[in-house]
Design a protein around this motif. Sequence first.
Motif, PDB file in Angstrom:
ATOM      1  N   THR A 184       0.814  -1.223   0.000  1.00 18.36           N
ATOM      2  CA  THR A 184       0.000   0.000   0.000  1.00 18.36           C
ATOM      3  C   THR A 184       0.843   1.267   0.000  1.00 18.36           C
ATOM      4  O   THR A 184       0.293   2.363   0.120  1.00 18.36           O
ATOM      5  CB  THR A 184      -0.928   0.033   1.227  1.00 18.36           C
ATOM      6  N   VAL A 185       2.153   1.139  -0.140  1.00 22.06           N
ATOM      7  CA  VAL A 185       3.013   2.321  -0.029  1.00 22.06           C
ATOM      8  C   VAL A 185       2.693   3.359  -1.104  1.00 22.06           C
ATOM      9  O   VAL A 185       2.683   4.561  -0.818  1.00 22.06           O
ATOM     10  CB  VAL A 185       4.506   1.923  -0.015  1.00 22.06           C
ATOM     11  N   GLU A 186       2.398   2.949  -2.331  1.00 26.31           N
ATOM     12  CA  GLU A 186       2.070   3.920  -3.385  1.00 26.31           C
ATOM     13  C   GLU A 186       0.775   4.656  -3.056  1.00 26.31           C
ATOM     14  O   GLU A 186       0.707   5.875  -3.147  1.00 26.31           O
ATOM     15  CB  GLU A 186       1.941   3.221  -4.735  1.00 26.31           C
ATOM     16  N   LYS A 202      -1.989   9.414  -1.068  1.00 26.78           N
ATOM     17  CA  LYS A 202      -2.892   9.989  -0.065  1.00 26.78           C
ATOM     18  C   LYS A 202      -2.233  11.178   0.629  1.00 26.78           C
ATOM     19  O   LYS A 202      -2.864  12.228   0.814  1.00 26.78           O
ATOM     20  CB  LYS A 202      -3.276   8.922   0.962  1.00 26.78           C
ATOM     21  N   LEU A 203      -0.964  11.053   0.992  1.00 26.95           N
ATOM     22  CA  LEU A 203      -0.249  12.151   1.645  1.00 26.95           C
ATOM     23  C   LEU A 203      -0.129  13.363   0.717  1.00 26.95           C
ATOM     24  O   LEU A 203      -0.401  14.499   1.120  1.00 26.95           O
ATOM     25  CB  LEU A 203       1.138  11.688   2.092  1.00 26.95           C
ATOM     26  N   VAL A 204       0.235  13.121  -0.531  1.00 31.62           N
ATOM     27  CA  VAL A 204       0.381  14.226  -1.492  1.00 31.62           C
ATOM     28  C   VAL A 204      -0.967  14.899  -1.740  1.00 31.62           C
ATOM     29  O   VAL A 204      -1.070  16.132  -1.732  1.00 31.62           O
ATOM     30  CB  VAL A 204       1.002  13.723  -2.813  1.00 31.62           C
ATOM     31  N   LEU A 205      -2.010  14.099  -1.932  1.00 29.14           N
ATOM     32  CA  LEU A 205      -3.341  14.676  -2.162  1.00 29.14           C
ATOM     33  C   LEU A 205      -3.843  15.445  -0.942  1.00 29.14           C
ATOM     34  O   LEU A 205      -4.529  16.461  -1.074  1.00 29.14           O
ATOM     35  CB  LEU A 205      -4.340  13.593  -2.565  1.00 29.14           C
ATOM     36  N   THR A 206      -3.487  14.986   0.238  1.00 30.19           N
ATOM     37  CA  THR A 206      -3.871  15.705   1.462  1.00 30.19           C
ATOM     38  C   THR A 206      -3.238  17.091   1.477  1.00 30.19           C
ATOM     39  O   THR A 206      -3.895  18.086   1.782  1.00 30.19           O
ATOM     40  CB  THR A 206      -3.446  14.902   2.704  1.00 30.19           C
ATOM     41  N   ILE A 207      -1.970  17.168   1.134  1.00 32.79           N
ATOM     42  CA  ILE A 207      -1.284  18.468   1.104  1.00 32.79           C
ATOM     43  C   ILE A 207      -1.891  19.366   0.029  1.00 32.79           C
ATOM     44  O   ILE A 207      -2.137  20.551   0.263  1.00 32.79           O
ATOM     45  CB  ILE A 207       0.230  18.267   0.894  1.00 32.79           C
TER      46      ILE A 207
END
Length: 110
Positions: free
Chosen positions: A26-28, A33-38
């Motif tokens: 699930t790392v990708e 998810k982290l990039v989209l959150t920012i």
Amino acid sequence: MSRVEDANGAAAGSAVSRRLAVDPDTVERDLVKLVLTIVELLRQLMERTAVHRVDQGDLGEDEEERIGMTLMLLHERMEELCERYGLSMDDLNLDLGPLGSLLPRDPLGR
């Protein structure tokens, strides 16, 4: 290394491995998810700034139209990217524990 250093090093390594526990499957998705959150956080900040400027009367009608269309397109692209990676917009609202959630429930704070 001395025996104490080995024990401390092993304990520190154990703590690091617990914090860095990642699932290779699930790392990708987690990175996306982290990039989209920012990006969503920045989008909401831009939206609030635009609303504030409209309320203050700082923008002309053409500028309001262009900013509104840009923010709407950005929101649509965010939803498309979320769908592509099996995320919902709610998934981007990280739980910060005692601090609450990262993003407001109402993006415009109304």
